[in-house]
Design a protein around this motif. Structure first.
Motif, PDB file in Angstrom:
ATOM      1  N   VAL A 138      86.425 115.900  44.617  1.00  0.00           N
ATOM      2  CA  VAL A 138      86.034 117.313  44.723  1.00  0.00           C
ATOM      3  C   VAL A 138      84.751 117.508  45.540  1.00  0.00           C
ATOM      4  O   VAL A 138      84.582 118.536  46.189  1.00  0.00           O
ATOM      5  CB  VAL A 138      85.883 117.904  43.290  1.00  0.00           C
ATOM      6  CG1 VAL A 138      85.187 119.252  43.293  1.00  0.00           C
ATOM      7  CG2 VAL A 138      87.244 118.016  42.619  1.00  0.00           C
ATOM      8  N   LEU A 139      83.837 116.504  45.500  1.00  0.00           N
ATOM      9  CA  LEU A 139      82.500 116.704  46.088  1.00  0.00           C
ATOM     10  C   LEU A 139      82.325 115.965  47.421  1.00  0.00           C
ATOM     11  O   LEU A 139      83.124 115.094  47.774  1.00  0.00           O
ATOM     12  CB  LEU A 139      81.430 116.242  45.088  1.00  0.00           C
ATOM     13  CG  LEU A 139      81.379 117.047  43.785  1.00  0.00           C
ATOM     14  CD1 LEU A 139      80.352 116.462  42.836  1.00  0.00           C
ATOM     15  CD2 LEU A 139      81.079 118.520  44.036  1.00  0.00           C
ATOM     16  N   GLU A 140      81.256 116.331  48.110  1.00  0.00           N
ATOM     17  CA  GLU A 140      80.879 115.703  49.385  1.00  0.00           C
ATOM     18  C   GLU A 140      79.541 114.990  49.182  1.00  0.00           C
ATOM     19  O   GLU A 140      78.752 115.403  48.319  1.00  0.00           O
ATOM     20  CB  GLU A 140      80.635 116.786  50.456  1.00  0.00           C
ATOM     21  CG  GLU A 140      81.763 117.755  50.660  1.00  0.00           C
ATOM     22  CD  GLU A 140      82.835 117.179  51.566  1.00  0.00           C
ATOM     23  OE1 GLU A 140      82.492 116.306  52.379  1.00  0.00           O
ATOM     24  OE2 GLU A 140      83.998 117.582  51.427  1.00  0.00           O
ATOM     25  N   PRO A 141      79.226 113.988  50.026  1.00  0.00           N
ATOM     26  CA  PRO A 141      77.886 113.393  49.962  1.00  0.00           C
ATOM     27  C   PRO A 141      76.821 114.477  50.111  1.00  0.00           C
ATOM     28  O   PRO A 141      76.970 115.384  50.930  1.00  0.00           O
ATOM     29  CB  PRO A 141      77.871 112.438  51.160  1.00  0.00           C
ATOM     30  CG  PRO A 141      79.303 112.114  51.413  1.00  0.00           C
ATOM     31  CD  PRO A 141      80.080 113.347  51.034  1.00  0.00           C
ATOM     32  N   GLY A 142      75.765 114.387  49.277  1.00  0.00           N
ATOM     33  CA  GLY A 142      74.697 115.395  49.312  1.00  0.00           C
ATOM     34  C   GLY A 142      74.893 116.501  48.282  1.00  0.00           C
ATOM     35  O   GLY A 142      73.974 117.285  48.027  1.00  0.00           O
ATOM     36  N   LEU A 196      77.082 106.316  41.487  1.00  0.00           N
ATOM     37  CA  LEU A 196      77.592 106.949  42.712  1.00  0.00           C
ATOM     38  C   LEU A 196      76.469 107.529  43.574  1.00  0.00           C
ATOM     39  O   LEU A 196      76.737 108.089  44.638  1.00  0.00           O
ATOM     40  CB  LEU A 196      78.601 108.048  42.342  1.00  0.00           C
ATOM     41  CG  LEU A 196      79.861 107.541  41.619  1.00  0.00           C
ATOM     42  CD1 LEU A 196      80.724 108.708  41.162  1.00  0.00           C
ATOM     43  CD2 LEU A 196      80.666 106.607  42.518  1.00  0.00           C
ATOM     44  N   ALA A 197      75.200 107.351  43.141  1.00  0.00           N
ATOM     45  CA  ALA A 197      74.067 107.948  43.874  1.00  0.00           C
ATOM     46  C   ALA A 197      73.981 107.407  45.290  1.00  0.00           C
ATOM     47  O   ALA A 197      73.638 108.134  46.226  1.00  0.00           O
ATOM     48  CB  ALA A 197      72.762 107.696  43.129  1.00  0.00           C
ATOM     49  N   LYS A 198      74.336 106.128  45.464  1.00  0.00           N
ATOM     50  CA  LYS A 198      74.207 105.565  46.817  1.00  0.00           C
ATOM     51  C   LYS A 198      75.245 106.132  47.781  1.00  0.00           C
ATOM     52  O   LYS A 198      75.156 105.921  48.984  1.00  0.00           O
ATOM     53  CB  LYS A 198      74.253 104.044  46.778  1.00  0.00           C
ATOM     54  CG  LYS A 198      75.554 103.448  46.378  1.00  0.00           C
ATOM     55  CD  LYS A 198      75.443 101.933  46.457  1.00  0.00           C
ATOM     56  CE  LYS A 198      76.706 101.281  45.967  1.00  0.00           C
ATOM     57  NZ  LYS A 198      76.587  99.828  45.949  1.00  0.00           N
ATOM     58  N   TRP A 199      76.223 106.880  47.251  1.00  0.00           N
ATOM     59  CA  TRP A 199      77.184 107.584  48.103  1.00  0.00           C
ATOM     60  C   TRP A 199      76.756 109.037  48.324  1.00  0.00           C
ATOM     61  O   TRP A 199      77.528 109.851  48.826  1.00  0.00           O
ATOM     62  CB  TRP A 199      78.589 107.536  47.492  1.00  0.00           C
ATOM     63  CG  TRP A 199      79.028 106.130  47.235  1.00  0.00           C
ATOM     64  CD1 TRP A 199      79.094 105.491  46.038  1.00  0.00           C
ATOM     65  CD2 TRP A 199      79.415 105.160  48.212  1.00  0.00           C
ATOM     66  NE1 TRP A 199      79.495 104.195  46.191  1.00  0.00           N
ATOM     67  CE2 TRP A 199      79.706 103.958  47.530  1.00  0.00           C
ATOM     68  CE3 TRP A 199      79.547 105.177  49.609  1.00  0.00           C
ATOM     69  CZ2 TRP A 199      80.110 102.801  48.176  1.00  0.00           C
ATOM     70  CZ3 TRP A 199      79.955 104.023  50.258  1.00  0.00           C
ATOM     71  CH2 TRP A 199      80.231 102.847  49.544  1.00  0.00           C
ATOM     72  N   GLY A 200      75.516 109.347  47.879  1.00  0.00           N
ATOM     73  CA  GLY A 200      74.979 110.670  48.173  1.00  0.00           C
ATOM     74  C   GLY A 200      75.240 111.703  47.094  1.00  0.00           C
ATOM     75  O   GLY A 200      75.079 112.904  47.321  1.00  0.00           O
ATOM     76  N   LEU A 201      75.630 111.263  45.907  1.00  0.00           N
ATOM     77  CA  LEU A 201      75.891 112.207  44.819  1.00  0.00           C
ATOM     78  C   LEU A 201      74.639 112.361  43.946  1.00  0.00           C
ATOM     79  O   LEU A 201      74.029 111.369  43.569  1.00  0.00           O
ATOM     80  CB  LEU A 201      77.034 111.655  43.960  1.00  0.00           C
ATOM     81  CG  LEU A 201      77.667 112.675  43.036  1.00  0.00           C
ATOM     82  CD1 LEU A 201      78.644 113.515  43.827  1.00  0.00           C
ATOM     83  CD2 LEU A 201      78.386 111.968  41.912  1.00  0.00           C
ATOM     84  N   ARG A 202      74.285 113.605  43.647  1.00  0.00           N
ATOM     85  CA  ARG A 202      73.102 113.840  42.803  1.00  0.00           C
ATOM     86  C   ARG A 202      73.493 114.666  41.585  1.00  0.00           C
ATOM     87  O   ARG A 202      74.510 115.346  41.609  1.00  0.00           O
ATOM     88  CB  ARG A 202      72.043 114.617  43.581  1.00  0.00           C
ATOM     89  CG  ARG A 202      71.771 114.012  44.895  1.00  0.00           C
ATOM     90  CD  ARG A 202      70.610 114.570  45.662  1.00  0.00           C
ATOM     91  NE  ARG A 202      70.758 114.167  47.054  1.00  0.00           N
ATOM     92  CZ  ARG A 202      70.801 112.902  47.472  1.00  0.00           C
ATOM     93  NH1 ARG A 202      70.663 111.911  46.618  1.00  0.00           N
ATOM     94  NH2 ARG A 202      70.976 112.613  48.741  1.00  0.00           N
ATOM     95  N   TYR A 203      72.651 114.574  40.539  1.00  0.00           N
ATOM     96  CA  TYR A 203      72.884 115.453  39.391  1.00  0.00           C
ATOM     97  C   TYR A 203      71.557 115.905  38.817  1.00  0.00           C
ATOM     98  O   TYR A 203      70.533 115.223  38.959  1.00  0.00           O
ATOM     99  CB  TYR A 203      73.757 114.772  38.322  1.00  0.00           C
ATOM    100  CG  TYR A 203      73.074 113.675  37.543  1.00  0.00           C
ATOM    101  CD1 TYR A 203      73.037 112.369  38.032  1.00  0.00           C
ATOM    102  CD2 TYR A 203      72.458 113.938  36.318  1.00  0.00           C
ATOM    103  CE1 TYR A 203      72.408 111.362  37.316  1.00  0.00           C
ATOM    104  CE2 TYR A 203      71.834 112.932  35.603  1.00  0.00           C
ATOM    105  CZ  TYR A 203      71.815 111.651  36.110  1.00  0.00           C
ATOM    106  OH  TYR A 203      71.190 110.654  35.410  1.00  0.00           O
TER     107      TYR A 203
END
Ligand code: PLP
Length: 321
Positions: free
Chosen positions: A63-67, A87-94
């Motif tokens: 569902v999401l994109e990097p960043g 998954l942070a190293k793929w650009g996912l943040r929370y």
């Protein structure tokens, strides 16, 4: 019940064309049957995954994109934040927020948990539904017996089907149920391409578990309500958390050492992790979650044993607190 179909291949038709099933990464009869049943229960289009965490990973990657940023309910299953960190190293943040209020602006996905594990808060589904981003409700602890989040504006329901849905501590499985069929098609295509696929045997155990879901969860809810009430007036118990639905509750004793003595002193209640099975289990969550939880917090998942017998067991163990 239909027997489990463990095949990975099915023959093409007489014209050499693939039928509904041809290679199990694309779909298989037992998994499809379990998905149909689960879809009916939650009122949407269901997909099975090899675990709840696998379902989480597949959903956010699809569902999401990097960043992109996820607004994650504070105090929810800590493994979900662990998955997001991986998954942070793929650009996912929370970012964490209090799910009893509105989610923050500027996020691309809202992640709620009903009720949260182990803090047992219920999300404000109405506030989340009016947010611009899609909403996921991890409804593992509520189950469709108590809550159908898609009817409250959620876009996706997530379950660790390992817990109440399968219900016997013998199958590791996850599920996502989608409100919109096109969203389900996208997830299905992503699942096939990435190979995050559930096994037929686990799906068969889920089908068997679903036959008794309603009676199990109603009984577990009755028992958990009863235990929560009795714990509330126990002198060694500082706080009790119970959402009023489901079989999961947590309570605090004075400190970590007391929690360790209590969890290792029960006889009927098994000192083990996980929740949602027919056997009652209890554990200190500090060993896993550290300072995210009070050191004296014990999480209890009520099984199907007699409520009075469970209370006697707890009362005897609490003498050690
Ligand atoms: N969501 C909740 C609320 C859970 O309690 C768990 C597991 O404890 C999960 C998700 C992850 O599920 P699984 O262990 O099947 O990967």
């Amino acid at each position: 019940m239909e027997p489990v179909d463990r095949s990975t291949i099915w023959p093409y038709d007489e014209h050499g064309e693939p039928g509904r099933f041809y290679y199990s990464r694309y779909g298989s009869p037992t998994v499809a049957e379990a998905e149909a049943r689960l879809g009916e229960l939650d009122g949407g289009d269901a997909l099975l995954y090899p675990s709840g965490s696998g379902a989480t990973t597949a959903l956010v990657l699809s569902v999401l994109e990097p960043g992109d940023t996820i607004a994650l309910a504070a105090g929810c299953y800590f493994g979900t934040s662990v998955t997001f960190q991986a998954l942070a190293k793929w650009g996912l943040r929370y970012v964490e927020f209090d799910q009893t209020g509105a989610p923050p602006d500027g996020v691309q996905l809202v992640w709620l948990e009903a009720p949260s594990n182990p803090f047992l808060t219920m999300p404000d589904l109405e506030a989340a539904a009016s947010h611009a981003a899609p909403v996921v409700v991890d409804s593992t602890a509520a189950t469709p017996v108590h809550l159908r989040p898609l009817e409250h504006g959620a876009d996706f329901v997530l379950h660790s089907a390992t817990k109440y849905l399968a219900g016997h501590d013998d199958a590791l499985l996850g599920a996502v149920i989608c409100r919109d069929p096109p969203a389900a098609d996208e997830l299905r295509a992503f699942r096939t391409r990435t190979g995050i696929v559930a096994a037929a045997d686990a799906a068969w155990l889920l089908l068997r578990g679903l036959k008794t879901l309603d009676v199990r969860v109603r009984r577990q809810t009755e028992t958990a309500s009863e235990l929560a009430e009795r714990l509330r007036s126990h002198p060694k118990v500082q706080v009790v958390r119970y959402a009023g639905i489901g079989g999961l509750l947590s309570f605090d004793v004075v400190d970590g050492a007391a929690a360790r003595r209590v969890e290792t002193s029960t006889r009927l209640i098994v000192n083990a992790t996980s929740l949602g099975g027919v056997t009652s289990v209890m554990e200190s969550r500090y060993r896993w979650e550290g300072d995210r939880v009070p050191p004296g917090l014990l999480r209890l998942s009520a099984g199907l044993e007699d409520a009075d017998a469970l209370w006697s067991d707890l009362e005897a163990a609490l003498k050690k607190a």
